[in-house]
Design a protein around this motif. Structure first.
Motif, PDB file in Angstrom:
ATOM      1  N   GLU A  55       0.823  -1.214   0.000  1.00 47.37           N
ATOM      2  CA  GLU A  55       0.000   0.000   0.000  1.00 47.37           C
ATOM      3  C   GLU A  55       0.855   1.260   0.000  1.00 47.37           C
ATOM      4  OE1 GLU A  55      -3.179   0.459  -0.477  1.00 47.37           O
ATOM      5  OE2 GLU A  55      -3.357  -1.696  -0.804  1.00 47.37           O
ATOM      6  N   ALA A  56       2.012   1.197   0.662  1.00 45.79           N
ATOM      7  CA  ALA A  56       2.899   2.364   0.673  1.00 45.79           C
ATOM      8  C   ALA A  56       3.394   2.681  -0.735  1.00 45.79           C
ATOM      9  CB  ALA A  56       4.082   2.113   1.613  1.00 45.79           C
ATOM     10  N   ILE A  57       3.692   1.636  -1.504  1.00 45.61           N
ATOM     11  CA  ILE A  57       4.151   1.836  -2.877  1.00 45.61           C
ATOM     12  C   ILE A  57       2.998   2.281  -3.771  1.00 45.61           C
ATOM     13  CG2 ILE A  57       5.113   0.675  -4.899  1.00 45.61           C
ATOM     14  CD1 ILE A  57       6.664  -1.142  -2.974  1.00 45.61           C
ATOM     15  N   LEU A  58       1.862   1.640  -3.629  1.00 45.64           N
ATOM     16  CA  LEU A  58       0.713   1.967  -4.472  1.00 45.64           C
ATOM     17  C   LEU A  58       0.243   3.409  -4.259  1.00 45.64           C
ATOM     18  CD1 LEU A  58      -1.357  -1.346  -4.187  1.00 45.64           C
ATOM     19  CD2 LEU A  58      -0.106  -0.503  -6.189  1.00 45.64           C
ATOM     20  N   SER A  59       0.422   3.899  -3.038  1.00 41.59           N
ATOM     21  CA  SER A  59      -0.003   5.278  -2.755  1.00 41.59           C
ATOM     22  C   SER A  59       0.843   6.304  -3.501  1.00 41.59           C
ATOM     23  CB  SER A  59       0.066   5.545  -1.249  1.00 41.59           C
ATOM     24  OG  SER A  59       1.408   5.501  -0.787  1.00 41.59           O
ATOM     25  N   GLU A  60       2.022   5.875  -3.963  1.00 38.12           N
ATOM     26  CA  GLU A  60       2.896   6.780  -4.715  1.00 38.12           C
ATOM     27  C   GLU A  60       2.591   6.768  -6.210  1.00 38.12           C
ATOM     28  OE1 GLU A  60       5.189   8.775  -3.478  1.00 38.12           O
ATOM     29  OE2 GLU A  60       4.986   8.132  -1.390  1.00 38.12           O
ATOM     30  N   LEU A  61       1.750   5.812  -6.643  1.00 38.12           N
ATOM     31  CA  LEU A  61       1.410   5.709  -8.059  1.00 38.12           C
ATOM     32  C   LEU A  61       0.143   6.495  -8.368  1.00 38.12           C
ATOM     33  CD1 LEU A  61       2.014   1.874  -8.532  1.00 38.12           C
ATOM     34  CD2 LEU A  61       3.444   3.714  -9.451  1.00 38.12           C
ATOM     35  N   GLU A  62      -0.093   6.724  -9.659  1.00 35.15           N
ATOM     36  CA  GLU A  62      -1.345   7.357 -10.062  1.00 35.15           C
ATOM     37  C   GLU A  62      -2.508   6.455  -9.663  1.00 35.15           C
ATOM     38  OE1 GLU A  62      -1.225   8.146 -14.193  1.00 35.15           O
ATOM     39  OE2 GLU A  62       0.462   9.551 -14.064  1.00 35.15           O
ATOM     40  N   PHE A  63      -3.634   7.086  -9.363  1.00 35.39           N
ATOM     41  CA  PHE A  63      -4.787   6.336  -8.857  1.00 35.39           C
ATOM     42  C   PHE A  63      -5.210   5.224  -9.813  1.00 35.39           C
ATOM     43  CE2 PHE A  63      -9.394   5.668  -8.666  1.00 35.39           C
ATOM     44  CZ  PHE A  63      -9.528   5.277  -7.332  1.00 35.39           C
ATOM     45  N   GLU A  64      -5.257   5.528 -11.109  1.00 42.83           N
ATOM     46  CA  GLU A  64      -5.715   4.532 -12.084  1.00 42.83           C
ATOM     47  C   GLU A  64      -4.761   3.343 -12.150  1.00 42.83           C
ATOM     48  OE1 GLU A  64      -6.783   4.260 -16.860  1.00 42.83           O
ATOM     49  OE2 GLU A  64      -6.582   6.211 -15.886  1.00 42.83           O
ATOM     50  N   SER A  65      -3.453   3.624 -12.145  1.00 44.78           N
ATOM     51  CA  SER A  65      -2.467   2.541 -12.193  1.00 44.78           C
ATOM     52  C   SER A  65      -2.526   1.687 -10.939  1.00 44.78           C
ATOM     53  CB  SER A  65      -1.056   3.122 -12.348  1.00 44.78           C
ATOM     54  OG  SER A  65      -0.930   3.811 -13.567  1.00 44.78           O
ATOM     55  N   ALA A  66      -2.663   2.330  -9.785  1.00 47.11           N
ATOM     56  CA  ALA A  66      -2.733   1.595  -8.519  1.00 47.11           C
ATOM     57  C   ALA A  66      -3.961   0.702  -8.478  1.00 47.11           C
ATOM     58  CB  ALA A  66      -2.740   2.571  -7.344  1.00 47.11           C
ATOM     59  N   SER A  67      -5.079   1.209  -8.968  1.00 43.10           N
ATOM     60  CA  SER A  67      -6.315   0.418  -8.980  1.00 43.10           C
ATOM     61  C   SER A  67      -6.167  -0.796  -9.895  1.00 43.10           C
ATOM     62  CB  SER A  67      -7.489   1.284  -9.453  1.00 43.10           C
ATOM     63  OG  SER A  67      -7.696   2.363  -8.574  1.00 43.10           O
ATOM     64  N   GLU A  68      -5.503  -0.602 -11.034  1.00 46.12           N
ATOM     65  CA  GLU A  68      -5.287  -1.704 -11.976  1.00 46.12           C
ATOM     66  C   GLU A  68      -4.412  -2.780 -11.351  1.00 46.12           C
ATOM     67  OE1 GLU A  68      -6.551  -3.420 -14.863  1.00 46.12           O
ATOM     68  OE2 GLU A  68      -6.616  -1.335 -15.511  1.00 46.12           O
ATOM     69  N   ILE A  69      -3.374  -2.369 -10.656  1.00 44.95           N
ATOM     70  CA  ILE A  69      -2.471  -3.333 -10.023  1.00 44.95           C
ATOM     71  C   ILE A  69      -3.196  -4.093  -8.921  1.00 44.95           C
ATOM     72  CG2 ILE A  69      -0.376  -3.577  -8.643  1.00 44.95           C
ATOM     73  CD1 ILE A  69       0.739  -1.143 -10.136  1.00 44.95           C
ATOM     74  N   ARG A  70      -4.001  -3.395  -8.125  1.00 48.13           N
ATOM     75  CA  ARG A  70      -4.767  -4.068  -7.069  1.00 48.13           C
ATOM     76  C   ARG A  70      -5.693  -5.122  -7.674  1.00 48.13           C
ATOM     77  NH1 ARG A  70      -5.203   1.322  -4.980  1.00 48.13           N
ATOM     78  NH2 ARG A  70      -4.015   1.577  -3.036  1.00 48.13           N
ATOM     79  N   ARG A  71      -6.329  -4.760  -8.782  1.00 44.21           N
ATOM     80  CA  ARG A  71      -7.258  -5.690  -9.430  1.00 44.21           C
ATOM     81  C   ARG A  71      -6.527  -6.936  -9.922  1.00 44.21           C
ATOM     82  NH1 ARG A  71      -8.993  -6.673 -14.632  1.00 44.21           N
ATOM     83  NH2 ARG A  71      -7.714  -4.991 -15.494  1.00 44.21           N
ATOM     84  N   LEU A  72      -5.383  -6.752 -10.570  1.00 43.33           N
ATOM     85  CA  LEU A  72      -4.638  -7.879 -11.118  1.00 43.33           C
ATOM     86  C   LEU A  72      -4.037  -8.756 -10.026  1.00 43.33           C
ATOM     87  CD1 LEU A  72      -2.778  -6.210 -14.139  1.00 43.33           C
ATOM     88  CD2 LEU A  72      -4.777  -7.703 -14.206  1.00 43.33           C
ATOM     89  N   SER A  73      -3.533  -8.135  -8.969  1.00 46.66           N
ATOM     90  CA  SER A  73      -2.877  -8.909  -7.907  1.00 46.66           C
ATOM     91  C   SER A  73      -3.868  -9.723  -7.087  1.00 46.66           C
ATOM     92  CB  SER A  73      -2.083  -7.976  -6.986  1.00 46.66           C
ATOM     93  OG  SER A  73      -2.934  -7.038  -6.349  1.00 46.66           O
TER      94      SER A  73
END
Length: 457
Positions: free
Chosen positions: A114-132
């Motif tokens: 979550e610390a890393i994802l918070s540094e990414l753009e919202f759309e990219s972070a959401s995509e990564i959460r979905r895939l993982s």
């Protein structure tokens, strides 16, 4: 985009030596790694101490660091990303393909991810959460979210212009054909490159598209492997439960996953839990191996105790010593075949622990046939070799019974281990080996004891 290996300069030997000799100087280290091909750079990077490795990644350009992480073994890449500051990790992660991003984030701890994802753009972070969130051995876990998609009403000319203007960005689609969706994202068709080049520029994609073979995000790895074996596709579109196009599964991703699964199962059977590399901490590697080796000491003592109980018989008929390892080894091979079939059926979802009795009936049927055939063969060999008919009977009968026992254990034990929450790939091997050794020794020596008058001339 990251550079391809062919674009990087050849490396003089002194550069490689510089990496090894001066890991304390980040600037020189960065220059040395930048001059290497990605595979050579990765090898040198993993030869450094953990701290020097982090220093190197901080000094490298984000593009090269991302390229090295993409090639690194997953466990190593996760460890490295986990030790980077979130902003630096996010900077590198943003340059990776979405499937690689999901693999790394999925294996990090929740807080670190979550610390890393918070540094990414919202759309990219959401995509990564979905895939993982998908199981790694399914189409959802293997697919990449980057899809070369167009609408039904788009023209051939528009697609060709997009391909020509995409430049380096087109590489992220890994040679995909254009997929066609409706306004709601539902997969409708696929256009071949031949069709695009031969059609009129004003023709709509709807007029030239064909119905594609697609897979559900829940499709298992074995089914994906079969599909790619049956069709020459470089990728297959993946859809959700509503038929919406959500990603593409690349042939290369499936091939890598199949190879990784085979390697992991092979390592587990040899007592290596996890993907061990010599760049990992010494005590971690030692602890992992000792956990297996210590248990094997106990198992081998149990098997040896059977021989100790029949020392007098073994001393009287020394020829038995020649055949003891043959009986245990051949039975073990039969048992391993049964283990392999059960493990495959487990992975395909074809059997469950509740099916143990049915599996045993299937295996014992094979075991009776193969046991009798192998017993007759080795019994004949023992008789002709040593000239003692009773010896052939002892060895042949022992192998026949031990083969039946081995396939029963190999077929059923993985299911029982699965039932109690243990990893069948790790525990089935030692249990099978110990029981087949112990039972093989017992059958041979106990039968020989009973038939001693006919064995000793």
């Amino acid at each position: 985009m990251t550079k391809d290996a062919s674009e990087l300069p050849e490396v003089p030997d002194q550069v490689t030596n510089q990496v090894a000799d001066e890991p304390e100087i980040p600037e020189q280290l960065s220059a040395a790694l930048n001059s290497l091909s990605p595979s050579d750079a990765l090898r040198e990077l993993l030869s450094l101490s953990p701290q020097a490795r982090l220093d190197a990644l901080l000094a490298l350009s984000p593009a090269l660091a991302a390229n090295l992480l993409a090639q690194a073994p997953n466990e190593t890449a996760v460890e490295i990303v986990g030790h980077l500051e979130p902003d630096r990790a996010a900077e590198i992660l943003a340059l990776l393909q979405s499937d690689v991003q999901a693999d790394l984030i999925g294996e990090l701890g929740t807080s670190g991810a979550e610390a890393i994802l918070s540094e990414l753009e919202f759309e990219s972070a959401s995509e990564i959460r979905r895939l993982s969130a998908y199981d790694g051995d399914t189409a959802g876990g293997l697919m990449m979210a980057e899809v070369f998609r167009f609408r039904e009403a788009d023209t051939v000319g528009k697609v060709l212009r997009d391909i020509a203007s995409a430049d380096d960005d087109f590489e992220r689609y890994r040679g995909q054909h254009p997929y066609i969706t409706d306004d709601n994202g539902h997969l409708k068709g696929v256009a071949s490159l031949r069709g695009l080049l031969t059609a009129k520029r004003s023709a709509t994609l709807q007029s030239i598209m064909t119905v594609p073979i697609s897979v559900s995000v829940d499709t298992r790895l074995d089914e994906l492997e079969d599909l790619f074996d049956a069709h020459p596709f470089l990728g297959l579109p993946a859809v959700d439960d509503f038929g919406v196009l959500v990603g593409v599964v690349a042939r290369s991703a499936v091939a890598e996953a199949v190879l990784e699964r085979a390697e992991t199962q092979s390592l587990k059977r040899q007592g290596l839990v996890g993907d061990e590399l010599r760049s990992m901490p010494l005590w971690l590697r030692s602890r992992r191996r000792l956990a297996w080796l210590s248990a094997n000491i106990v198992l081998n003592i149990i098997a040896a105790s059977v021989i100790s109980a029949y020392e007098a018989t073994l001393a009287a008929v020394i020829a038995l010593a020649v055949f003891l390892p043959m009986v245990s080894d051949m039975s073990g091979c039969s048992g391993n075949q049964a283990v392999a079939v059960t493990m495959r059926e487990l992975s395909l979802g074809l059997v469950r622990p509740i099916d143990a009795f049915r599996v045993w009936l299937k295996e014992i049927s094979v075991g009776v046939i193969n046991g009798i055939a192998l017993g007759l063969l080795i019994g004949l060999v023992a008789w002709l070799w040593k000239g003692i008919p009773a010896l052939g009977l002892v060895i042949g009968l022992a192998l026949a019974l031990n083969t039946m026992l081995a396939v029963s254990i190999g077929g059923v034990v993985p299911l029982l281990l699965k039932r109690i929450g243990q990893d069948p790939a790790v525990a089935s091997g030692p249990l099978l080996t110990t029981v087949t050794d112990m039972a093989g020794f017992f059958f041979v020596l106990s039968f020989a004891t009973v038939m001693m008058p006919w064995l000793v001339k």
